[in-house]
Design a protein around this motif. Structure first.
Motif, PDB file in Angstrom:
ATOM      1  N   LYS A 194       0.859  -1.197   0.027  1.00  0.00           N
ATOM      2  CA  LYS A 194       0.180  -0.002  -0.144  1.00  0.00           C
ATOM      3  C   LYS A 194       0.698   1.316  -0.004  1.00  0.00           C
ATOM      4  O   LYS A 194       0.554   2.141  -0.870  1.00  0.00           O
ATOM      5  CB  LYS A 194      -0.833  -0.044   1.175  1.00  0.00           C
ATOM      6  N   ALA A 196       1.419   3.840  -3.154  1.00  0.00           N
ATOM      7  CA  ALA A 196       0.903   5.096  -3.000  1.00  0.00           C
ATOM      8  C   ALA A 196       1.748   6.191  -3.150  1.00  0.00           C
ATOM      9  O   ALA A 196       1.358   7.188  -3.681  1.00  0.00           O
ATOM     10  CB  ALA A 196       0.001   5.071  -1.499  1.00  0.00           C
ATOM     11  N   LYS A 209     -11.340   7.292   1.936  1.00  0.00           N
ATOM     12  CA  LYS A 209     -12.202   6.668   0.915  1.00  0.00           C
ATOM     13  C   LYS A 209     -12.981   7.733   0.350  1.00  0.00           C
ATOM     14  O   LYS A 209     -13.645   8.731   1.022  1.00  0.00           O
ATOM     15  CB  LYS A 209     -12.955   5.652   1.068  1.00  0.00           C
ATOM     16  N   ARG A 254      -8.754   7.587 -10.176  1.00  0.00           N
ATOM     17  CA  ARG A 254      -9.130   7.329  -8.707  1.00  0.00           C
ATOM     18  C   ARG A 254      -7.847   7.618  -7.926  1.00  0.00           C
ATOM     19  O   ARG A 254      -6.915   7.378  -8.272  1.00  0.00           O
ATOM     20  CB  ARG A 254      -9.421   5.768  -8.928  1.00  0.00           C
ATOM     21  N   ASP A 271      -6.258   6.275  -4.184  1.00  0.00           N
ATOM     22  CA  ASP A 271      -6.284   5.327  -3.257  1.00  0.00           C
ATOM     23  C   ASP A 271      -6.422   6.162  -2.158  1.00  0.00           C
ATOM     24  O   ASP A 271      -5.799   6.994  -1.520  1.00  0.00           O
ATOM     25  CB  ASP A 271      -5.195   4.525  -3.359  1.00  0.00           C
TER      26      ASP A 271
END
Ligand code: BG6
Length: 486
Positions: free
Chosen positions: A21, A25, A179, A412, A414
């Motif tokens: 992650k 990211a 989110k 998008r 994250d």
């Protein structure tokens, strides 16, 4: 706003979260030109890795998690030059010199310490950072969950980390708050006049919050067996979603304005008693079944599992909020592993019309319903009644849908990307404050105690289903159904 230059230290830098992650990211944000050209990422771990071994680990474990359309081999090479690996034993103060040596000494460079480690190491790491002079009044620390396993351990984390860092330097991360649809819920509630007057007991019948996963516990059995669904998902993600739905309008979006309101919600949750625990909570554990057509073993048969485990992989509960706004409105929360589908959504169901002027009886009207979907798609759906075209006056349910990706046609981002940017900016709004964390644990404590005292056994459910039948009965007793059953 351009980011100030930083040194970001990832403790647990060779671990799963960093590789799956955090590093991806950071790559994505670098690709979007968000990172200052001289910013650096220092991964810290126990492995005695050479530079080449570290690069191989990045290639094998982090690179596959980068969005394919954003991957560029040349850019990846450049990105990797920002990354350094430092071998360090978090519990051994004398090994921190290696970290001191690689960190820049210029006070204008923001220092961030991201603790993606078990919580048992938080205090030791913070003390050692203070001991070697790295924890300064300008630095920030990020704490990954699990933030304790009960109220006492959460308090201890707060106290111990708080001895080294001020509250304004501590970022307790809950990736659900990063989110997009969760933030859109704030926009929807407080950027429009439409919903707020209706957002109360007079017009809302019930709220359902679901996070269902198809995944099992994968390779995290060691952790999961000691945690279970209540600690792993409900204490943090589901309760944070509930806070965003239920909080009063804050006066502004400043961190403490929002966090004060969330705290009030947590403190207004009706406490559970042994009787209401038995009535209003369902605890389940998956048995063998099929997920996506593939056979999967039961939880107790997973690799490394305790064959007599009492750990719950599913929990559903009915919560109530003792305030004027919400008195009598049930909030049903549920989460589970190895469920029928991967789904995360908030469903706000409004009351039915008081009287039908049409030939159709009231009961044929579907109450309005607002669905905020976080997973698998990110969208917002408002269910209304509309006239069926043609002759006569017959009404039927229709859906107004807002697909964020379609509407905004933007790539998008994250949750970790957004939250990391907030940490780098020093923006605390989307991070939990110490009192929020403690209030959440305080509410759950009687449940954990009860399960322990009663040696409570979770009820079985077949993998690939929507959980135990008892969960349908729980909501059914109030004359309602989970959305997918309706
Ligand atoms: C984590 C839990 O916090 O959230 C995991 O520890 C869970 O058990 C995960 O799988 C779910 O996150 P997401 O974003 O994939 O829904």
């Amino acid at each position: 706003m351009a980011l100030a230059d930083f040194d970001l230290v990832l403790f647990g830098g060779s671990g799963d979260l960093s590789m799956r992650k955090l590093v991806p990211a950071l790559y994505h944000r670098d690709r979007a030109h968000d990172l200052p050209s001289t910013a650096r990422i220092i991964c810290v771990g126990r492995h005695e890795w050479s530079r080449d071994e570290f690069l191989t680990a990045l290639n094998d474990n982090a690179r596959p998690h980068i969005a394919q359309e954003l991957f560029d081999p040349a850019f990846w090479e450049t990105f990797c030059t920002r990354l350094t690996y430092v071998t360090l034993d978090a519990t051994n103060a004398s090994t921190y010199q290696a970290l001191v040596d690689v960190m820049r000494k210029d006070a204008s460079i923001t220092r961030i310490f991201y603790l993606a480690t078990p919580p048992s190491l938080f205090a030791t790491i913070c003390n050692n950072l203070a001991g070697c002079g790295l924890a300064t009044a300008q630095s920030r620390v990020v704490l990954e969950k699990p933030l304790g396993r009960d109220l006492a351990s959460a308090k201890l984390i707060n106290e111990e980390v708080g001895r080294v860092f001020a509250e304004s330097q501590i970022f307790r991360i809950d990736h659900y708050l990063g989110k997009e649809p969760v933030q859109n819920l704030l926009a929807l509630r407080f950027g429009n006049v439409l919903f707020e007057p209706l957002w109360r007991r007079e017009w809302i019948s019930d709220v359902q919050i679901t996070i269902a996963e198809e995944l099992g516990v994968a390779n995290r059995m060691g952790y999961y067996e000691t945690a279970g669904a209540l600690r792993d998902m409900l204490q943090n993600h589901l309760l944070q979603l509930l806070c965003i739905v239920a909080m009063e309008p804050p006066t502004c979006a400043a961190p403490n304005a929002v966090r004060d309101e969330k705290l009030k919600v947590l403190r207004s949750l009706k406490p559970f008693t042994p009787q209401t625990i038995a009535q209003n909570i369902v605890r389940g554990q998956y048995r063998a079944g099929h997920v996506n057509g593939m056979p999967v073993p039961g939880y107790r048969k997973e690799a490394g599992a305790n064959p007599e485990s009492r750990t719950e992989t599913y929990v559903a509960l009915k919560a109530e909020i003792d305030t004027w706004r919400w008195a009598g409105v049930p909030f049903y929360l549920r989460t589970g592993k190895r469920m029928a589908d991967q789904l995360a959504e908030i469903v706000v169901r409004f009351k039915n019309i008081p009287h039908s002027i049409f030939a159709q009886p009231n009961s044929s009207f579907q109450p309005n319903c607002l669905v905020i979907r976080l997973q698998p798609d990110e969208d917002l759906q408002l269910n209304l009644m509309a006239k069926t075209p043609g002759d006569g006056m017959r009404l039927r349910p229709v859906e107004l849908e807002l697909d964020f990706r379609e509407t905004f046609k933007m790539p998008r981002m994250d949750a970790y990307e957004r939250l990391l940017l907030d940490v780098l900016r020093g923006q605390l709004t989307l991070f939990m404050r110490s009192d929020e964390l403690e209030a959440a644990w305080a509410w759950l404590e009687p449940i954990l105690d009860y399960w322990e005292r009663e040696q409570d056994q979770p009820v079985p459910y077949a993998a690939g289903t929507w959980g135990p039948a008892a969960a349908s009965a729980l909501i059914g007793r109030d004359g309602l159904q989970w959305r997918e059953e309706a």
